[in-house]
Design an enzyme around this catalytic site. Structure first.
Site, mmCIF file in Angstrom:
data_model
loop_
_atom_site.group_PDB
_atom_site.id
_atom_site.type_symbol
_atom_site.label_atom_id
_atom_site.label_comp_id
_atom_site.label_asym_id
_atom_site.label_seq_id
_atom_site.Cartn_x
_atom_site.Cartn_y
_atom_site.Cartn_z
ATOM 1 N N MET A 83 -11.186 -6.158 5.752
ATOM 2 C CA MET A 83 -10.142 -5.233 6.709
ATOM 3 C C MET A 83 -10.132 -5.981 7.963
ATOM 4 S SD MET A 83 -9.985 -2.629 4.590
ATOM 5 C CE MET A 83 -9.034 -1.634 5.753
ATOM 6 N N GLY A 93 1.306 -2.058 4.060
ATOM 7 C CA GLY A 93 1.660 -0.694 4.108
ATOM 8 C C GLY A 93 3.012 -0.488 4.979
ATOM 9 N N SER A 94 2.887 -0.263 6.098
ATOM 10 C CA SER A 94 3.965 0.050 6.984
ATOM 11 C C SER A 94 4.908 -1.043 7.025
ATOM 12 C CB SER A 94 3.536 0.650 8.235
ATOM 13 O OG SER A 94 2.594 -0.121 8.935
ATOM 14 N N MET A 99 -12.370 4.048 -0.097
ATOM 15 C CA MET A 99 -12.973 4.270 1.273
ATOM 16 C C MET A 99 -13.641 5.689 1.156
ATOM 17 S SD MET A 99 -9.598 3.049 3.335
ATOM 18 C CE MET A 99 -8.558 3.049 2.244
ATOM 19 N N ASP A 103 -5.006 3.612 -1.399
ATOM 20 C CA ASP A 103 -5.736 3.827 -0.690
ATOM 21 C C ASP A 103 -6.309 5.035 -0.945
ATOM 22 O OD1 ASP A 103 -6.057 1.536 1.038
ATOM 23 O OD2 ASP A 103 -3.851 1.935 1.738
ATOM 24 N N HIS A 144 -8.630 0.942 -3.653
ATOM 25 C CA HIS A 144 -9.387 0.768 -2.611
ATOM 26 C C HIS A 144 -10.195 2.147 -2.238
ATOM 27 C CE1 HIS A 144 -9.558 -0.583 2.005
ATOM 28 N NE2 HIS A 144 -10.602 -0.407 1.598
ATOM 29 N N HIS A 176 -1.428 -1.357 -4.324
ATOM 30 C CA HIS A 176 -2.566 -0.993 -3.401
ATOM 31 C C HIS A 176 -2.631 0.389 -3.432
ATOM 32 C CE1 HIS A 176 -6.179 -2.245 -0.884
ATOM 33 N NE2 HIS A 176 -5.638 -1.232 -0.018
ATOM 34 N N SER A 182 0.878 -1.113 0.012
ATOM 35 C CA SER A 182 0.013 -0.067 -0.074
ATOM 36 C C SER A 182 0.675 1.206 0.109
ATOM 37 C CB SER A 182 -1.065 0.172 1.173
ATOM 38 O OG SER A 182 -1.374 1.402 1.404
ATOM 39 N N ASP A 192 -6.494 -6.732 4.423
ATOM 40 C CA ASP A 192 -5.897 -5.406 4.502
ATOM 41 C C ASP A 192 -5.575 -4.823 5.900
ATOM 42 O OD1 ASP A 192 -5.170 -2.632 3.883
ATOM 43 O OD2 ASP A 192 -6.847 -2.115 2.833
ATOM 44 N N GLY A 193 -4.468 -4.410 6.275
ATOM 45 C CA GLY A 193 -4.429 -3.720 7.707
ATOM 46 C C GLY A 193 -3.590 -4.757 8.756
ATOM 47 N N GLY A 194 -2.431 -4.085 8.864
ATOM 48 C CA GLY A 194 -1.724 -4.668 10.044
ATOM 49 C C GLY A 194 -0.938 -6.047 9.813
ATOM 50 N N MET A 239 -8.784 7.896 0.465
ATOM 51 C CA MET A 239 -9.944 8.172 1.320
ATOM 52 C C MET A 239 -10.401 9.614 1.321
ATOM 53 S SD MET A 239 -7.376 6.930 4.833
ATOM 54 C CE MET A 239 -6.575 5.325 4.660
#
Ligand code: DX5
Ligand code: ZN
Length: 217
Positions: A137, A197-198, A68, A35, A66, A33, A8, A175-177, A37
């Site tokens: 998510m 991502g991170s 959002m 994102d 994605h 990816h 991401s 998606d996430g963490g 928002m």
């Protein structure tokens, strides 16, 4: 087949976006990816159509967009024109999800549905054959770098059953963490695509990190 990795760019260095995209081109990443928002559907604003277009100018991998955002139908064509190959809308943002999915497909894109942590996978049963990708998510959408929600494994397993029972070809994306610790278990539970991502962008060597994640069978 090995798991697909979708870094991401939300976690990338926006001031050096071209360099970041070139790094992803040179990596084993499967999708990029993106994102989006809007500050309404989620309590944060990221970037929009012109930035997606700029990313697409350099990207050699499919853009996995994605959304959002509220009223996604209004922007599908713009994101298609900006280079999206996969467009995911949020279940919670669509009153007429079936119609929205047809709209994405009519544009020639793959149709994705993202679901928030509180949304049950059971709610997708009646449209599962119309969905190319379900994005589960594993954090509340809006920010990168959040903690992975453990209940996700259960959702992945149940969704996999629903897909198999209905004979659909739907991919499951998480998606996430996502990180090295949970990636293997997510794959075992039935995940096909991992967004990271991170974990990728804050690592010392993102190309090597992507390579490590790709090793998961
Ligand atoms: C969250 C976004 C994610 C996010 C993932 O709202 O949809 O794609 O960028 O970032 P990490 O991997 O840092 O949780
Ligand atoms: Zn995302």
């Amino acid at each position: 087949m090995s798991v697909k990795i979708a870094p991401s760019i939300l976690a990338s260095d926006f001031a050096n976006l071209q360099k970041e995209i070139e790094m992803l081109n040179a990596s084993e990443a499967d999708y990029i990816h993106v994102d989006i928002m809007d500050g309404v559907f989620v309590p944060n604003i990221s970037f929009g159509i012109p930035v997606t277009e700029a990313v697409n100018k350099h990207a050699k991998k499919p853009l996995d967009v994605h959304l959002m955002i509220v009223n996604p139908d209004q922007y599908l064509e713009a994101f298609k024109n900006a280079g999206a190959e996969i467009i995911s809308v949020h279940y919670e943002a669509c009153d007429h999800l079936h119609r929205t999915l047809q709209g994405i497909k009519q544009l020639g894109c793959k149709a994705g549905v993202a679901i928030n942590p509180h949304t049950s996978v059971e709610l997708l049963k009646d449209v599962i054959k119309d969905i190319d990708l379900v994005c589960i998510m594993s954090v509340n959408p809006g920010f990168g770098g959040q903690k992975f929600i453990e209940n996700t494994y259960k959702k992945v397993k149940r969704l996999k059953e629903i897909i198999i029972e209905s004979g659909a070809q739907t991919e499951i994306e998480i998606d996430g963490g996502v990180n090295q610790k949970n990636a293997g278990m997510l794959r075992e539970a039935g995940a096909d695509v991992l967004v990271a991502g991170s974990f990728v962008f804050s690592s010392e060597d993102p190309i090597a990190t992507i390579k490590e994640l790709k090793k998961i069978q």
